[in-house]
Design an enzyme around this catalytic site. Structure first.
Site, PDB file in Angstrom:
ATOM      1  CE1 TYR A 277      -7.031  16.988 -94.153  1.00 11.56           C
ATOM      2  CE2 TYR A 277      -7.782  14.710 -93.903  1.00 11.56           C
ATOM      3  CZ  TYR A 277      -7.515  15.959 -93.356  1.00 11.56           C
ATOM      4  OH  TYR A 277      -7.717  16.168 -92.012  1.00 11.56           O
TER       5      TYR A 277
ATOM      6  CB  SER B 298      -6.285  13.403 -89.491  1.00  8.92           C
ATOM      7  OG  SER B 298      -7.271  12.487 -89.907  1.00  8.92           O
TER       8      SER B 298
ATOM      9  CE  LYS C  24      -4.596  17.754 -91.475  1.00 10.06           C
ATOM     10  NZ  LYS C  24      -4.364  19.093 -90.943  1.00 10.06           N
TER      11      LYS C  24
HETATM   12  P1  NAD Z   1     -12.602  24.102 -91.076  1.00 12.13           P
HETATM   13  O1  NAD Z   1     -12.476  24.182 -92.543  1.00 12.13           O
HETATM   14  O2  NAD Z   1     -13.934  24.316 -90.467  1.00 12.13           O
HETATM   15  O3  NAD Z   1     -11.585  25.112 -90.379  1.00 12.13           O
HETATM   16  C1  NAD Z   1     -10.360  25.467 -90.968  1.00 12.13           C
HETATM   17  C2  NAD Z   1     -10.263  26.962 -90.910  1.00 12.13           C
HETATM   18  O4  NAD Z   1      -9.005  27.352 -91.458  1.00 12.13           O
HETATM   19  C3  NAD Z   1     -11.346  27.662 -91.721  1.00 12.13           C
HETATM   20  O5  NAD Z   1     -11.924  28.674 -90.933  1.00 12.13           O
HETATM   21  C4  NAD Z   1     -10.606  28.252 -92.917  1.00 12.13           C
HETATM   22  O6  NAD Z   1     -11.182  29.469 -93.351  1.00 12.13           O
HETATM   23  C5  NAD Z   1      -9.215  28.442 -92.341  1.00 12.13           C
HETATM   24  N1  NAD Z   1      -8.132  28.375 -93.324  1.00 12.13           N
HETATM   25  C6  NAD Z   1      -7.874  27.385 -94.206  1.00 12.13           C
HETATM   26  N2  NAD Z   1      -6.779  27.699 -94.930  1.00 12.13           N
HETATM   27  C7  NAD Z   1      -6.352  28.905 -94.469  1.00 12.13           C
HETATM   28  C8  NAD Z   1      -5.266  29.750 -94.810  1.00 12.13           C
HETATM   29  N3  NAD Z   1      -4.405  29.454 -95.781  1.00 12.13           N
HETATM   30  N4  NAD Z   1      -5.093  30.904 -94.116  1.00 12.13           N
HETATM   31  C9  NAD Z   1      -5.960  31.239 -93.132  1.00 12.13           C
HETATM   32  N5  NAD Z   1      -7.010  30.489 -92.784  1.00 12.13           N
HETATM   33  C10 NAD Z   1      -7.204  29.333 -93.457  1.00 12.13           C
HETATM   34  O7  NAD Z   1     -11.988  22.693 -90.645  1.00 12.13           O
HETATM   35  P2  NAD Z   1     -12.006  21.963 -89.220  1.00 12.13           P
HETATM   36  O8  NAD Z   1     -12.916  20.793 -89.318  1.00 12.13           O
HETATM   37  O9  NAD Z   1     -12.205  22.951 -88.135  1.00 12.13           O
HETATM   38  O10 NAD Z   1     -10.524  21.400 -89.209  1.00 12.13           O
HETATM   39  C11 NAD Z   1      -9.472  22.077 -88.535  1.00 12.13           C
HETATM   40  C12 NAD Z   1      -8.198  21.279 -88.687  1.00 12.13           C
HETATM   41  O11 NAD Z   1      -8.418  19.947 -88.188  1.00 12.13           O
HETATM   42  C13 NAD Z   1      -7.722  21.096 -90.128  1.00 12.13           C
HETATM   43  O12 NAD Z   1      -6.307  21.150 -90.131  1.00 12.13           O
HETATM   44  C14 NAD Z   1      -8.196  19.713 -90.484  1.00 12.13           C
HETATM   45  O13 NAD Z   1      -7.413  19.113 -91.472  1.00 12.13           O
HETATM   46  C15 NAD Z   1      -8.025  19.001 -89.159  1.00 12.13           C
HETATM   47  N6  NAD Z   1      -8.887  17.819 -89.036  1.00 12.13           N
HETATM   48  C16 NAD Z   1     -10.238  17.944 -89.213  1.00 12.13           C
HETATM   49  C17 NAD Z   1     -11.041  16.812 -89.122  1.00 12.13           C
HETATM   50  C18 NAD Z   1     -12.537  16.925 -89.367  1.00 12.13           C
HETATM   51  O14 NAD Z   1     -13.152  15.910 -89.682  1.00 12.13           O
HETATM   52  N7  NAD Z   1     -13.157  18.071 -89.201  1.00 12.13           N
HETATM   53  C19 NAD Z   1     -10.472  15.576 -88.809  1.00 12.13           C
HETATM   54  C20 NAD Z   1      -9.097  15.490 -88.598  1.00 12.13           C
HETATM   55  C21 NAD Z   1      -8.301  16.625 -88.716  1.00 12.13           C
END
Ligand code: NAD
Length: 342
Positions: A154, A128, A158
């Site tokens: 958080y 991120s 990362k």
């Molecule tokens: P999201 O919560 O929609 O998707 C994450 C998925 O992982 C969910 O479906 C959840 O059920 C699953 N999950 C979480 N912990 C788990 C576990 N222990 N075992 C199995 N499944 C698990 O989030 P997103 O927005 O799609 O983000 C995806 C990745 O991108 C994450 O690592 C997040 O930190 C990173 N990220 C997101 C953003 C944002 O703003 N959306 C920005 C930067 C980085």
């Protein structure tokens, strides 16, 4: 099925994961989702299947459960892994730091250990732009911009995740890893069959805007209007989730071409900043609705202005964004309307 096309997508039922799964399939890959649905609904898998017109493999497994995860590695032979599964809410991480460290760090370690054990060398990690904190010299950050101390648990997960990956590569294992530093993912699939499903109170601006417009939340507070930016409000680099999804496909393709162990950090953004006020005004223009919003105090810890230098993503991965913040606002609004009709 050609095993060289099998890609493990942890968190593949989530927001970014579901769009990536669709793009992977459309580019000839065979994604296998591992998700325990702690922050996703089964309907997202149904949405993926409706878009692509076929069923996909899903294993309901917690990536922190190493024994259960190992069974998935025994069942399938993977050529690559995209590790999305993690928690992502800054505020929640301040309240529950240990659950963030457990899920985001233990999950990553398990997936890395099993990748090594099963000789899966291509790995994409969801990082991120939060690792940059508030940039000091310029609002445009390159991958060489110094990393700042994280301002939330958080963000720290990362940063630590990237450090773990650096150490793993330095240990001499045969892995090739891309840490994609996402800027601000927004939008939804144009079909409105998949999109962001914030469980509980949304944290990101666009879900707040669309939920306010649909009546799920009463009003919007814009935190701070006296920053040194184009209109006094915070500025972000909003990247359409479809473009972001495609960066993973390009990433997996690039990894497959690399012969030697390597780790690269790559910004995934548009290179363009959009202010909070611009998002609100564009939304009002597109929807024809008047949002109930007001200015409030500055919020502690908010980064004022940041956007990506996108030179590396283009030069290395041959990827660049095609869709605008405006496109994302249209798609997010259609997605919100679809949720209401459902
Ligand atoms: P999201 O919560 O929609 O998707 C994450 C998925 O992982 C969910 O479906 C959840 O059920 C699953 N999950 C979480 N912990 C788990 C576990 N222990 N075992 C199995 N499944 C698990 O989030 P997103 O927005 O799609 O983000 C995806 C990745 O991108 C994450 O690592 C997040 O930190 C990173 N990220 C997101 C953003 C944002 O703003 N959306 C920005 C930067 C980085």
């Amino acid at each position: 099925m050609n095993n060289s096309k099998n890609i493990l997508v942890t968190g593949g039922a989530g927001y970014i994961g579901s769009h990536t799964v669709v793009d992977l399939i459309q580019n000839g890959f065979n994604p296998i989702i591992v998700d325990d649905f702690r922050n996703a609904q089964k309907s997202s898998v149904a949405g993926i299947e409706e878009i692509i017109g076929k069923s996909i493999e899903v294993r309901e497994v917690d990536v922190c459960d190493r024994v259960a995860l190992k069974k998935v590695f025994e069942e399938f032979s993977f050529s690559g892994i995209i590790h999305f599964a993690a928690y992502k809410a800054v505020g929640e991480s301040v309240e529950s730091p240990l659950s963030y460290y457990r899920n985001n760090i233990v999950g990553l370690i398990n997936v890395l250990e099993l990748s090594i054990e099963f000789n899966v060398s291509n790995f994409v990690f969801s990082s991120s732009c939060t690792v940059y904190g508030e940039p000091t010299d310029s609002k445009v950050v390159t991958e060489n911009t110094p990393i700042q101390p994280a301002n939330s648990p958080y963000g720290n997960t990362k940063r630590i995740g990237e450090e773990i990956i650096e150490d793993v590569i330095a240990s001499g294992v045969n892995m090739k890893i891309l840490c994609l530093r996402y800027f601000n993912p927004v939008g939804a699939h144009a079909s409105s069959l998949i999109g962001e499903l914030p469980i509980g109170k949304p944290n990101n601006l666009l879900p707040v805007v669309t939920q306010c417009a649909i009546g799920k939340i009463p009003s919007i507070t814009v935190n701070g209007n006296d920053y040194d930016t184009i209109d006094g409000t915070c500025v972000r680099d909003y990247i359409h989730v479809l473009d972001l999804a495609n960066a993973h496909v390009k990433g997996v393709e690039w990894l497959a071409q690399q012969e030697n162990p390597i780790v690269e950090n790559v910004n995934i953004g548009t290179g363009k900043g959009t202010s909070v006020l611009e998002v609100i005004e564009t939304f009002e223009e597109i929807s024809g609705l008047k949002l109930n919003w007001k200015f409030g105090e500055r919020r502690a810890g908010d980064v004022v202005e940041i956007f990506a230098d996108v030179t590396k993503s283009f030069n290395l991965l041959n990827w660049k964004s095609n869709l605008s913040a405006r496109d994302a606002i249209i798609d997010s609004w259609n997605w919100e309307l679809k949720l209401k009709n459902d």
